[in-house]
Motif scaffolding. Structure first.
Motif, PDB file in Angstrom:
ATOM      1  N   ILE A   1      -9.572   6.534  -3.489  1.00  9.52           N
ATOM      2  CA  ILE A   1      -9.592   5.138  -2.699  1.00  9.52           C
ATOM      3  C   ILE A   1      -8.038   4.923  -2.429  1.00  9.52           C
ATOM      4  O   ILE A   1      -7.255   4.610  -1.289  1.00  9.52           O
ATOM      5  N   LEU A   2      -7.288   5.128  -3.373  1.00  4.91           N
ATOM      6  CA  LEU A   2      -5.748   4.526  -3.597  1.00  4.91           C
ATOM      7  C   LEU A   2      -5.099   5.533  -2.476  1.00  4.91           C
ATOM      8  O   LEU A   2      -4.208   4.830  -1.763  1.00  4.91           O
ATOM      9  N   MET A   3      -5.331   6.852  -2.544  1.00  2.00           N
ATOM     10  CA  MET A   3      -4.377   7.570  -1.753  1.00  2.00           C
ATOM     11  C   MET A   3      -4.907   7.363  -0.113  1.00  2.00           C
ATOM     12  O   MET A   3      -3.897   7.493   0.644  1.00  2.00           O
TER      13      MET A   3
ATOM     14  N   LEU B   1       0.733  -1.145  -0.043  1.00  2.16           N
ATOM     15  CA  LEU B   1       0.121  -0.006   0.042  1.00  2.16           C
ATOM     16  C   LEU B   1       0.858   1.145  -0.124  1.00  2.16           C
ATOM     17  O   LEU B   1       0.616   2.312  -0.461  1.00  2.16           O
ATOM     18  N   MET B   2       1.997   1.195   0.593  1.00  4.66           N
ATOM     19  CA  MET B   2       2.712   2.342   0.655  1.00  4.66           C
ATOM     20  C   MET B   2       3.792   2.484  -0.700  1.00  4.66           C
ATOM     21  O   MET B   2       4.324   3.440  -0.892  1.00  4.66           O
ATOM     22  N   GLY B   3       3.594   1.487  -1.323  1.00  2.00           N
ATOM     23  CA  GLY B   3       4.394   1.389  -2.767  1.00  2.00           C
ATOM     24  C   GLY B   3       5.947   1.255  -2.673  1.00  2.00           C
ATOM     25  O   GLY B   3       6.363   1.571  -3.676  1.00  2.00           O
ATOM     26  N   GLN B   4       6.236   0.666  -1.639  1.00  2.00           N
ATOM     27  CA  GLN B   4       7.585   0.453  -1.394  1.00  2.00           C
ATOM     28  C   GLN B   4       7.985  -0.932  -2.043  1.00  2.00           C
ATOM     29  O   GLN B   4       6.964  -1.719  -2.338  1.00  2.00           O
TER      30      GLN B   4
ATOM     31  N   LEU C   1       1.632   5.130 -11.474  1.00  2.00           N
ATOM     32  CA  LEU C   1       0.276   5.205 -11.905  1.00  2.00           C
ATOM     33  C   LEU C   1      -0.663   6.097 -11.200  1.00  2.00           C
ATOM     34  O   LEU C   1      -1.486   6.790 -12.369  1.00  2.00           O
ATOM     35  N   TYR C   2      -0.511   6.743 -10.227  1.00  2.00           N
ATOM     36  CA  TYR C   2      -1.083   7.859  -9.681  1.00  2.00           C
ATOM     37  C   TYR C   2      -1.007   9.067 -10.464  1.00  2.00           C
ATOM     38  O   TYR C   2      -1.735   9.693 -10.685  1.00  2.00           O
TER      39      TYR C   2
END
Length: 458
Positions: free
Chosen positions: A205-207, A67-70, A186-187
Motif C-alpha cells: 500500500i505504501l509503495m 507520500l513521496m517521502g520528501q 521504514l520501508y
C-alpha cells in the motif's frame, strides 16, 4: 504482491489549515461503488477571494510531498491557523486492485517547531487506514509522538528486531520534516521482515501511494504560474508513457532568451512538443510550438548540452515564446498532463486558478470535453463562472464564509436550474445552510476609497 491498479482521490478534509478551521470535500466519484474508474471525475472549487480555494490546492501539494517521502518546505509551518498548535489533513483514496475496490485513508498532523537546527514544519502523527470492501475500516499503520508503529500485533517482529533503531530513525526523519510512514528508512526495515502478510500488504500500500504521488499526481500552483507571468521560465508538466518510455515530472526552460539544456533532455522536450502540437491545432488557431536548435556546446563539467530557443509559429512566422500572452503560455505549461489525465484513469491533475488568462468560452469547452470523454481526475479552482453552466452539479463545490464549514454543495438545485444563475441568487438572497459571500457595503467602500485618495488633506 505485484499488482496493477488504478487509484484516485475520493475525499479531503482540512483542520486548522490556513483560513480553514474545518472543511471537508467528498469528490463525486465517492458516491459510486465502482468509483467511476475509467470515467472522468472533476472537482471545481468556487468562492470569493480568501475563502479557502487555494488552501485546498496547497493541502494536496503537502500530501504529495508526504507520500513521496520528501522534506516539507519551511513555509508549510505558516499554513497552521493562527492560535492553533498544529494542523491536520485527511485524504481518502480508492484503488481498484484486481477488480476489487480498496479505500485507503491517510491522516497527517503537522506542527511548527522553533529550532533553527531542525525543519520548521514537522509531522507529529500519521495514520494509514484501509477498507477493502470485505472488512470495516481498519488502521494498518500509525505513528505518533508516543508510538513508533501501531498496531503492535502487526509489527511485533519489526519492533522486536530493531525497536530502538526505529525510534532513532523516526526522530531523525521527523527533525528533517519528512514523513516517517513513507520514509525509505521504514520501508527498508519492513522489507527485512519476511513471511508476514500484514507487513507485506502494508508495504505494498505504501509503495503504491508513493508511486501515485510521484508519477500520477500533478499540482499546478500559483507560484508555478508566476514564473510564466514574469516571462522568465516556462515550466512544462509532462507525462510520457508508451511501450519503451515512462518519464514524468516538470522541466523548466528559460524563455527570456536562448537556453542551454542537457542533450538528453532535448528528446523529452521534442516528444512533449509533438504531442501538444497535435492538440494545439484545435485550441489556438494557426498556432504551433517549436524548439529551435541553435547549436551544441559543453558545460563546465564537460557534459554535452544543446542551445535552444522556444518559439511559437503563426502562419509560418516564428515569434519568441516570451512574447506570447499569459493565457497561451499557461495552456502550453499544463497541456501535456491535461492530455495525460484525459487518457489515463490513474492520473490526477490539480490546477489553481485554471481560468487565469484563458478565454472563458475555451475554458468551458475544454472542461465539457473532459467531462464527457475523459478518464482521469481533474481538480481546479476558478473565478470564471462559465463552467457552472456546463459541468454536472456534483462536480462543483462552493466555499462559505464560515471557517468551521468551508466547503459545501448547493442544495435544492433543480435539474432545469442554471447553476450559474442559482449561485448568483444564493449570494444575493441566501437560502443555503451557510452564507457564500461576505456582503460588500458599497457606501463604506466608497467612503474608504474617497478617504484614501485624500490622505494629505485636512
Amino acid at each position: 504482491m505485484d499488482k496493477k491498479y488504478d487509484l484516485r482521490i475520493i475525499e479531503l478534509s482540512l483542520h486548522n489549515f490556513m483560513n480553514v478551521a474545518d472543511g471537508r470535500v467528498k469528490l463525486s466519484c465517492s458516491k459510486d461503488k465502482q468509483r467511476n474508474f475509467g470515467h472522468s471525475d472533476i472537482l471545481g472549487i468556487y468562492g470569493q477571494n480568501g475563502s479557502g480555494k487555494t488552501a485546498f490546492i496547497h493541502a494536496l501539494a503537502i500530501i504529495k510531498t508526504c507520500l513521496m517521502g520528501q522534506k516539507l518546505n519551511d513555509e508549510v509551518a505558516a499554513y497552521i491557523k493562527k492560535d492553533a498548535s498544529s494542523m491536520t489533513i485527511h485524504i481518502g483514496f480508492s484503488a481498484c486492485v484486481d477488480e476489487e475496490i480498496w479505500d485507503i485513508f491517510y491522516d497527517v498532523t503537522i506542527q511548527q517547531v522553533q529550532d533553527d537546527n531542525q525543519a520548521k514544519a514537522q509531522i507529529s502523527a500519521e495514520r494509514i487506514s484501509v477498507c477493502n470492501g470485505k472488512n470495516r475500516k481498519q488502521t494498518w499503520i500509525s505513528s505518533d509522538s508516543l508510538n513508533v508503529l501501531r498496531p503492535k500485533k502487526n509489527f511485533n517482529d519489526l519492533l522486536k528486531a530493531n525497536n530502538i533503531a526505529l525510534q532513532v530513525k523516526k526522530g531523525i526523519v521527523q527533525s528533517q520534516g519528512r514523513s516517517f510512514v513513507f520514509s525509505n528508512e521504514l520501508y527498508k526495515s519492513m522489507e527485512a521482515i519476511k513471511n508476514r502478510d500484514s507487513i507485506s500488504q502494508t508495504r505494498f500500500i505504501l509503495m503504491q501511494l508513493k508511486t501515485f504521488a510521484t508519477e500520477y499526481l500533478y499540482i499546478v500552483g500559483i507560484k508555478d504560474i508566476g514564473f510564466i507571468n514574469l516571462s522568465i521560465l516556462m515550466p512544462f508538466y509532462f507525462h510520457i508513457q508508451d511501450n519503451n518510455t515512462h518519464s514524468f515530472g516538470t522541466i523548466a526552460i528559460p524563455i527570456d532568451g536562448p537556453a542551454t539544456i542537457p542533450q538528453n533532455a532535448c528528446k523529452t522536450v521534442e516528444t512533449l512538443i509533438n504531442d501538444m502540437n497535435s492538440v494545439l491545432t484545435f485550441l489556438i488557431p494557426d498556432f504551433q510550438l517549436e524548439m529551435q536548435n541553435i547549436g551544441d556546446e559543453l558545460d563546465l563539467q564537460g557534459r554535452k548540452m544543446k542551445r535552444i530557443e522556444l518559439v511559437s509559429l503563426r502562419n509560418g512566422q516564428a515569434i519568441p515564446l516570451k512574447y506570447e500572452s499569459e493565457g497561451i503560455k499557461k495552456i502550453l505549461s499544463i497541456l501535456h498532463v491535461f492530455v495525460g489525465a484525459f487518457n489515463d484513469s490513474s492520473m490526477t491533475v490539480a490546477i489553481d486558478e485554471f481560468d487565469a488568462g484563458v478565454f472563458e468560452y475555451l475554458l468551458g469547452e475544454i472542461l465539457d470535453i473532459f467531462q464527457k470523454s475523459g478518464k482521469g481526475q481533474l481538480i481546479f479552482t476558478s473565478h470564471n463562472l462559465r463552467p457552472l453552466e456546463l459541468l454536472d452539479r456534483d462536480f462543483i463545490v462552493f466555499t462559505t464564509t464560515n471557517p468551521k464549514n468551508r466547503y459545501i454543495r448547493l442544495k435544492n438545485v433543480k435539474s432545469n436550474n442554471n447553476l450559474r444563475d442559482f449561485y448568483y441568487r444564493t449570494i444575493l438572497l441566501g437560502g443555503q445552510d451557510e452564507n457564500l459571500y461576505h456582503e460588500t457595503n458599497q457606501y463604506r467602500l466608497q467612503y474608504a476609497l474617497r478617504k484614501a485618495g485624500h490622505h494629505g488633506e485636512n
